[in-house]
Motif scaffolding. Structure first.
Motif, PDB file in Angstrom:
ATOM      1  N   GLY A   1      -1.298  -0.736   4.691  1.00  0.00           N
ATOM      2  CA  GLY A   1      -1.743  -0.041   5.860  1.00  0.00           C
ATOM      3  C   GLY A   1      -3.377  -0.187   5.855  1.00  0.00           C
ATOM      4  O   GLY A   1      -3.917  -0.448   4.785  1.00  0.00           O
ATOM      5  N   PRO A   2      -3.942   0.155   7.032  1.00  0.00           N
ATOM      6  CA  PRO A   2      -5.450   0.145   7.149  1.00  0.00           C
ATOM      7  C   PRO A   2      -6.092   1.180   6.140  1.00  0.00           C
ATOM      8  O   PRO A   2      -5.394   2.377   6.153  1.00  0.00           O
ATOM      9  CB  PRO A   2      -5.841   0.723   8.674  1.00  0.00           C
ATOM     10  N   VAL A   3      -7.240   1.010   5.519  1.00  0.00           N
ATOM     11  CA  VAL A   3      -7.976   1.551   4.541  1.00  0.00           C
ATOM     12  C   VAL A   3      -8.424   3.054   5.199  1.00  0.00           C
ATOM     13  O   VAL A   3      -7.990   4.355   4.477  1.00  0.00           O
ATOM     14  CB  VAL A   3      -9.144   0.662   4.000  1.00  0.00           C
ATOM     15  N   ALA A   4      -8.665   3.216   6.369  1.00  0.00           N
ATOM     16  CA  ALA A   4      -9.262   4.273   6.949  1.00  0.00           C
ATOM     17  C   ALA A   4      -8.026   5.295   7.189  1.00  0.00           C
ATOM     18  O   ALA A   4      -8.160   6.430   7.027  1.00  0.00           O
ATOM     19  CB  ALA A   4     -10.081   3.930   8.175  1.00  0.00           C
ATOM     20  N   GLU A   5      -6.979   4.545   7.530  1.00  0.00           N
ATOM     21  CA  GLU A   5      -5.766   5.429   7.908  1.00  0.00           C
ATOM     22  C   GLU A   5      -5.175   6.130   6.567  1.00  0.00           C
ATOM     23  O   GLU A   5      -4.903   7.315   6.627  1.00  0.00           O
ATOM     24  CB  GLU A   5      -4.920   4.812   8.530  1.00  0.00           C
ATOM     25  N   THR A   6      -5.287   5.271   5.409  1.00  0.00           N
ATOM     26  CA  THR A   6      -4.798   5.885   4.304  1.00  0.00           C
ATOM     27  C   THR A   6      -5.421   6.834   3.688  1.00  0.00           C
ATOM     28  O   THR A   6      -5.166   7.839   3.109  1.00  0.00           O
ATOM     29  CB  THR A   6      -4.517   4.665   3.181  1.00  0.00           C
ATOM     30  N   ALA A   7      -6.922   6.521   3.563  1.00  0.00           N
ATOM     31  CA  ALA A   7      -7.993   7.544   3.176  1.00  0.00           C
ATOM     32  C   ALA A   7      -7.951   8.831   3.995  1.00  0.00           C
ATOM     33  O   ALA A   7      -7.646  10.166   3.357  1.00  0.00           O
ATOM     34  CB  ALA A   7      -9.457   7.106   3.240  1.00  0.00           C
ATOM     35  N   LYS A   8      -7.583   8.854   5.093  1.00  0.00           N
ATOM     36  CA  LYS A   8      -7.445  10.031   5.748  1.00  0.00           C
ATOM     37  C   LYS A   8      -6.300  10.850   5.575  1.00  0.00           C
ATOM     38  O   LYS A   8      -6.236  12.349   5.310  1.00  0.00           O
ATOM     39  CB  LYS A   8      -7.566   9.750   7.337  1.00  0.00           C
ATOM     40  N   ALA A   9      -5.082   9.914   5.437  1.00  0.00           N
ATOM     41  CA  ALA A   9      -3.777  10.954   5.057  1.00  0.00           C
ATOM     42  C   ALA A   9      -3.808  11.510   3.625  1.00  0.00           C
ATOM     43  O   ALA A   9      -3.210  12.444   3.305  1.00  0.00           O
ATOM     44  CB  ALA A   9      -2.728   9.742   5.173  1.00  0.00           C
ATOM     45  N   LEU A  10      -4.874  10.863   2.763  1.00  0.00           N
ATOM     46  CA  LEU A  10      -4.781  11.165   1.267  1.00  0.00           C
ATOM     47  C   LEU A  10      -5.864  12.428   1.292  1.00  0.00           C
ATOM     48  O   LEU A  10      -5.786  13.159   0.159  1.00  0.00           O
ATOM     49  CB  LEU A  10      -5.117  10.088   0.236  1.00  0.00           C
ATOM     50  N   GLU A  11      -6.759  12.752   2.057  1.00  0.00           N
ATOM     51  CA  GLU A  11      -7.726  13.763   2.011  1.00  0.00           C
ATOM     52  C   GLU A  11      -7.013  15.064   2.028  1.00  0.00           C
ATOM     53  O   GLU A  11      -5.985  15.438   2.820  1.00  0.00           O
ATOM     54  CB  GLU A  11      -8.587  13.688   3.176  1.00  0.00           C
ATOM     55  N   PRO A  12      -7.369  15.950   1.180  1.00  0.00           N
ATOM     56  CA  PRO A  12      -6.650  17.199   1.052  1.00  0.00           C
ATOM     57  C   PRO A  12      -6.932  17.963   2.405  1.00  0.00           C
ATOM     58  O   PRO A  12      -8.198  18.278   2.885  1.00  0.00           O
ATOM     59  CB  PRO A  12      -7.146  17.879  -0.172  1.00  0.00           C
TER      60      PRO A  12
ATOM     61  N   GLY B   1       0.299   3.271   3.625  1.00  0.00           N
ATOM     62  CA  GLY B   1      -0.441   3.068   2.515  1.00  0.00           C
ATOM     63  C   GLY B   1      -0.606   4.469   1.652  1.00  0.00           C
ATOM     64  O   GLY B   1      -0.533   4.054   0.318  1.00  0.00           O
ATOM     65  N   ALA B   2      -0.525   5.334   2.316  1.00  0.00           N
ATOM     66  CA  ALA B   2      -0.206   6.797   1.610  1.00  0.00           C
ATOM     67  C   ALA B   2       0.867   6.778   0.854  1.00  0.00           C
ATOM     68  O   ALA B   2       0.998   7.322  -0.278  1.00  0.00           O
ATOM     69  CB  ALA B   2      -0.679   7.954   2.484  1.00  0.00           C
ATOM     70  N   GLN B   3       2.045   6.404   1.253  1.00  0.00           N
ATOM     71  CA  GLN B   3       3.245   6.613   0.773  1.00  0.00           C
ATOM     72  C   GLN B   3       3.342   5.649  -0.658  1.00  0.00           C
ATOM     73  O   GLN B   3       3.771   5.672  -1.737  1.00  0.00           O
ATOM     74  CB  GLN B   3       4.400   6.157   1.529  1.00  0.00           C
TER      75      GLN B   3
END
Length: 362
Positions: free
Chosen positions: A206-217, A299-301
């Motif tokens: 998945g896109p980096v930006a999408e994954t990073a946002k999903a992983l942010e607390p 990406g987060a999964q």
């Protein structure tokens, strides 16, 4: 190739002991559920709502309690958490089995702290992260260097002699055999330390930006913590939203106006403590938000799978045994690399004679 060989040897000499200790401590932690030895640790899981709710109310009424790590199929006791590393194990009926005032009283806790932080908090994590990147370099460069000597391959679990040539040969040939397992262990471990590295690894999902946002607390704000939180109501609402999920971690707010959080694990999740989470207003118990881990971006999964792979929480005993081999091999390779580099180095006269002979032959 000479430069690569020099970098491989010097980096191994400097960081090999850290990798060896991480390999050893990680291997010990793979079997912690077998050696903790607390009465009730083997009890079958009772995860029904009524039992968990009653036990939660009883345990969280303990003065100073800050949260619970709930029992699971591997470990049949709840872990009650207090401030400053204090804690307790409790039965699934809510009876305290044993307590401690410091992590140093429980080997499973201080070994875990060493493996994840080197007893140094965030600074230790950085050292482990650098060691992980160095380990990645070792695996790749070692495979390249092995190719030149592939015709002399001999697999040995221990060096033929404790001489530098024998240790180097053993290191080279054992290393190429366990390289795939080391690569998995090192990559998944480093992913949990260095978020940018993790984002790079999961790019295919998945896109980096999408994954990073999903992983942010996420940040939610509510009222001040009430003196009598209704844990039964919270657990009931969580169960209503995710009826097939197990209760995993209940945490009280760390700062004023932070919410109460509850982590759950759905059957399809690999992560042992799950990432399905609900946040409750600490004053009223109302749900502020919830997150379905199975609905997170790809990406987060993928990132959430790193820890269960690294810690052998999936794959059964077959993967458990393979990771045991990986950890013990890393311990052996790292420690012998340091030994041969610092204590079995060729004497200066021999090195000079070798260089002179080489120059004469040219």
């Amino acid at each position: 190739m000479t430069l690569l060989d020099t970098l491989h040897r010097w980096t191994g000499g400097l960081i090999g002991l850290v990798l060896a200790l991480l390999g050893l401590s990680g291997t010990i932690l793979l079997y912690e559920h077998l050696w903790i030895g607390v009465p009730g640790s083997g009890d079958p899981l009772r995860g029904d709502l009524a039992t968990v709710a009653a036990t939660t109310e009883r345990l969280m009424a303990t003065p100073g309690a800050q949260g619970i790590i709930y029992a699971d199929d591997r470990f049949g006791l709840h872990q009650l958490r207090f401030a400053e590393g204090a804690g307790a194990y409790a039965s699934q009926s809510g009876d305290i089995v044993t307590r401690w005032t410091s992590q140093w009283e429980r080997p499973e806790l201080w070994i875990f702290d060493f493996h994840h932080h080197l007893f140094a908090g965030d600074s230790g994590e950085w050292v482990i992260g650098v060691a992980g990147l160095s380990g990645l370099f070792f695996v790749i460069s070692g495979a390249i260097l092995w190719w030149r000597t592939r015709r002399t391959f001999q697999l040995r679990l221990w060096p033929k002699r404790m001489s530098r040539p024998s240790i180097v040969m053993h290191h080279r040939d054992l290393g190429i055999v366990v390289a795939p397992l080391l690569l998995i262990s090192i990559v998944t471990g480093t992913m949990m330390i260095f978020r940018p590295f993790a984002l790079g690894v999961v790019v295919p999902f998945g896109p980096v930006a999408e994954t990073a946002k999903a992983l942010e607390p996420p940040k939610y704000s509510g009222g001040p913590l009430t003196e009598t939180p209704d844990y039964t109501a919270m657990l009931t609402e969580a169960h209503r939203r995710f009826p097939a999920a197990e209760f995993r971690i209940l945490s009280l707010p760390r700062k004023a106006n932070d919410p109460i959080s509850l982590r759950m694990k759905q059957p399809a999740e690999w992560l042992p403590n799950g990432r399905t989470t609900l946040w409750f207003d600490a004053a009223t118990g109302a749900v502020l938000a919830s997150r379905d881990a199975l609905a997170m971006p790809g990406g987060a999964q993928a990132f959430n799978m790193a820890f269960p792979i690294h810690a052998s929480k999936v794959g059964g005993w077959a993967w458990h045994i393979l990771l045991t081999g990986s950890g013990l091999s890393l311990t052996l390779l790292g420690s012998l690399a340091v030994w041969s580099f610092w204590f079995r180095r060729p004497k200066a006269t021999k090195r000079a004679a070798g260089k002179a002979a080489l120059a004469t032959s040219q």
